[in-house]
Design a protein around this motif. Structure first.
Motif, PDB file in Angstrom:
ATOM      1  N   ARG A  82      -9.459  -3.724  -6.733  1.00 21.68           N
ATOM      2  CA  ARG A  82      -8.783  -4.532  -5.732  1.00 21.68           C
ATOM      3  C   ARG A  82      -7.906  -5.578  -6.438  1.00 21.68           C
TER       4      ARG A  82
ATOM      5  N   LYS B 234       0.802  -1.226   0.000  1.00 19.65           N
ATOM      6  CA  LYS B 234       0.000   0.000   0.000  1.00 19.65           C
ATOM      7  C   LYS B 234       0.842   1.286   0.000  1.00 19.65           C
TER       8      LYS B 234
ATOM      9  N   ASP C 288      -7.931  -2.558   2.359  1.00 20.75           N
ATOM     10  CA  ASP C 288      -8.077  -1.492   1.363  1.00 20.75           C
ATOM     11  C   ASP C 288      -6.869  -1.393   0.426  1.00 20.75           C
ATOM     12  N   ALA C 289      -6.444  -2.539  -0.109  1.00 18.88           N
ATOM     13  CA  ALA C 289      -5.383  -2.530  -1.126  1.00 18.88           C
ATOM     14  C   ALA C 289      -6.014  -2.251  -2.488  1.00 18.88           C
ATOM     15  N   GLN C 290      -5.359  -1.405  -3.288  1.00 16.39           N
ATOM     16  CA  GLN C 290      -5.921  -1.009  -4.579  1.00 16.39           C
ATOM     17  C   GLN C 290      -4.824  -0.940  -5.636  1.00 16.39           C
TER      18      GLN C 290
END
Length: 639
Positions: free
Chosen positions: A505, A341, A493-495
């Motif tokens: 995601r 992240k 909440d990794a994007q």
């Protein structure tokens, strides 16, 4: 008329209800004699079971897997029968089948001795020789409770009392011994011929340490004398290969009560560790992994977000500082997401592969610890791949190819592939699980691997492929894993920025190749019985002088070999002690060294060495250059 359909499609008709034994007899007297049970659809039944309607039927014999399990289950009851004959005050509890055998737990006023075990086995043989019929009857639950209380079997009564009311329960009698069991069982005790009692151990009632300690008698049972003898031979060989004994004898490591469940590595053991780690580090580099390192302690709030706190907290070591709660990490995955992240990731960055030799801690119960195979502090060759849904298939196939190469290099060529699917206790949606399970199946099929389904054995956050290895004794070791996890990236909440500019995601693939470094090294020690291949051996050769006159010559050879093998960092033991050469050779042979080089006056004059290979092989006298070629070839080919 009753129509019975056999496995080959043939049908037999009977004028009325018919037993499994009668069907077997109609096929042939040999089959009737060999029959242990019947299988109607997916249900196993006793040979005395009456079939009252048209049915498919398979006759189960000792050659079938179900037949062997039946033999073991019935032998557990034979054990309880023998114990009650010899020790009437003993109370019986439970006696299930386990891998390669069975056990039965007893409550008795004193510990069973080795002499007791021998007497029990002898009585079992006598009871089997009586060939007493095993007879089934059914009782309502409450009558069964009263019946066993009347026998003084309070543990058995407690088991039955926990079963829902109104149910009918089956009991099986052989001679004057009767036990609760859903069955089926062999038709008579005479079918139980090839068994042996192995040991006595302690076991808590219902597996709860707060309850009283019982005595567990372990045994093994087989369909033939040859199978029993082969199993006992394997056990004998396994005892010789026990990594705990070899670790001590070869000076690799030790375990200490000052730090239970962790390993103290000695110089030779650490040399082996480093060879495994550096090999895996090269695997990382050659397969596009970036090595990272995460912290040991992480805040409790992170473990709550990931779901580990709810599912795994009893196995986590916790601590506190300045009124904040922390946990020692039991796995590396949350830390890798936090690394991922940092900074914006684009679809062009994917797949992104992280690898770490991550030190983890899990609060395993003391009774579950086993040498370096099951520990509380361990290092995992952990890795995580962040990718798109479209990349999963290729990543799965690539990883399967990677583990096949790694395991072959370590000497394991027989791999069993299993797909562990969703457990009852899990996070995520059914849709995400459907996609993840299909991706792993497709990846295995794409790699041409036949695989088994291990239903319900996936992790709580995703399904996994399990790579199970067979060692030199045919024992199975579940080793590497590949797991698809759509849930942790969501929770943390990794994007990544997709090609159209939207935020998406990534999927997260958890993968471990050797898994726990400690456990894998234990496997290697047992697989090779301590005689590790040259490339892994902590000491690859010993250089021995016969007299002081060759001491300097031996030092020159050691230096010369290092120069001839640049980059190998050859591990040499230089033994220049003033001891008899036969004594020194024997001492190094017991350490299972691949090579022992001896130099006397003749070898010194010729610029050569006398070479002995492991297993007391005399390879003759050869030049230093020739030996350098020989050991370089061994290392390169991982022989």
């Amino acid at each position: 008329m009753i129509r019975i359909t056999l496995p080959d499609g043939a049908q037999r008709e009977f004028p009325g209800p018919v037993t499994v034994t009668e069907v077997a007899a109609s096929i042939g007297p040999g089959l009737a004699k060999a029959a242990l049970a019947g299988k109607i659809g997916d249900r196993l039944v006793d040979t005395s079971h009456q079939i009252t309607a048209d049915s498919p039927l398979s006759i189960i014999t000792a050659r079938d897997a179900e037949g062997l399990e039946l033999i073991r289950h019935s032998t557990a009851h034979l054990l309880a029968y023998a114990v009650k004959e010899l020790f009437p005050e003993a109370q019986v509890t439970v006696g299930p089948v386990i891998e390669n055998g069975f056990f039965y737990d007893f409550a008795y006023q004193r510990p069973f001795t080795p002499e007791d075990l021998a007497a029990i086995e002898k009585r079992m043989q006598e009871l089997a020789a009586r060939d007493e019929p095993v007879v089934r009857r059914v009782l309502p639950r409450d009558e069964a409770v009263a019946y066993f209380k009347g026998l003084g079997e309070h543990y058995k009564a407690e088991i039955i009392a926990a079963i829902p009311g109104g149910e009918e329960l089956s009991l099986y009698r052989e001679g004057h011994f009767e036990d609760l069991c859903r069955g089926p069982h062999v038709p008579s005790t005479g079918r139980l011929k090839f068994f042996k009692l192995m040991k006595v151990a302690g076991a808590y009632w219902r597996g709860d340490h707060r309850n009283e300690m019982l005595q567990r008698i372990y045994g093994t049972a087989w369909a033939s004398r040859e199978e029993l003898q082969q199993y006992l031979r394997v056990l004998e060989e396994a005892e010789k290969r026990d990594h705990r004994r070899l670790g001590r004898e070869l000076g690799l490591f030790h375990l200490d009560e000052h730090s239970p469940g962790t390993v103290f590595w000695h110089p030779k053991g650490w040399a082996l560790w480093q060879e495994v780690e550096q090999y895996m580090r090269r695997v990382y580099r050659d397969n596009g992994y970036q090595e990272v390192k995460g912290p040991q302690i992480l805040d409790q709030s992170l473990w709550e977000k990931t779901g580990h706190w709810d599912k795994y907290r009893d196995n986590m070591f916790t601590t506190e500082s300045e009124k904040r709660a922390y946990a020692l990490k039991p796995m590396n995955c949350p830390g890798h997401i936090l690394i991922y992240k940092q900074g914006i990731k684009s679809y062009r960055d994917l797949p992104l592969r992280y690898g770490e030799f991550g030190a983890c801690h899990r609060n395993e119960p003391t009774g579950g610890l086993h040498g370096i195979m099951r520990v509380r502090g361990f290092t995992q060759d952990d890795g995580h791949i962040f990718c798109t849904q479209e990349q999963v298939l290729q990543e799965c196939a690539n990883y399967t190819a990677l583990v096949q190469k790694v395991y072959k290099d370590f000497g394991f060529t027989d791999i069993i592939y299993k797909l562990a699917t969703r457990p009852d206790a899990r996070i995520g949606t059914d849709e995400s699980w459907d996609l993840a399970e299909k991706a792993l199946m497709d990846g295995l099929r794409h790699s041409g691997c036949a695989f088994e389904i291990a239903a319900g054995e996936g992790a709580f956050y995703g399904p996994k492929i399990e790579y199970t290895l067979k060692d030199a004794l045919g024992r199975q070791w579940q080793c590497g894993t590949l797991q698809i996890d759509p849930n942790l990236p969501e929770r943390l909440d990794a994007q990544y920025v997709a090609e159209d500019g939207s935020r998406k995601r990534p999927l997260m693939l958890h993968r471990a190749t050797v898994g726990s470094m400690e456990r894998f090294i234990g496997m290697l020690i047992e697989h090779y019985a301590g005689a590790l291949p040259v490339w892994l051996a902590p000491v690859q050769l010993a250089l021995l002088n016969i007299t002081d006159a060759q001491a300097d010559y031996c030092r020159e050879i050691a230096a010369k070999l290092q120069k001839m093998l640049p980059g190998q960092d050859l591990r040499v033991a230089l033994d220049l002690r003033n001891e008899k050469i036969t004594y020194k050779i024997r001492e190094h042979s017991l350490q299972k060294l691949p090579y022992i080089l001896v130099a006397g006056d003749k070898e010194k004059a010729a610029g050569a060495v006398a070479v002995r290979g492991r297993g007391n092989r005399d390879l003759g006298v050869m030049s230093v250059e020739a030996f350098a070629e020989l050991i370089a070839q061994d290392i390169a080919t991982k022989v």
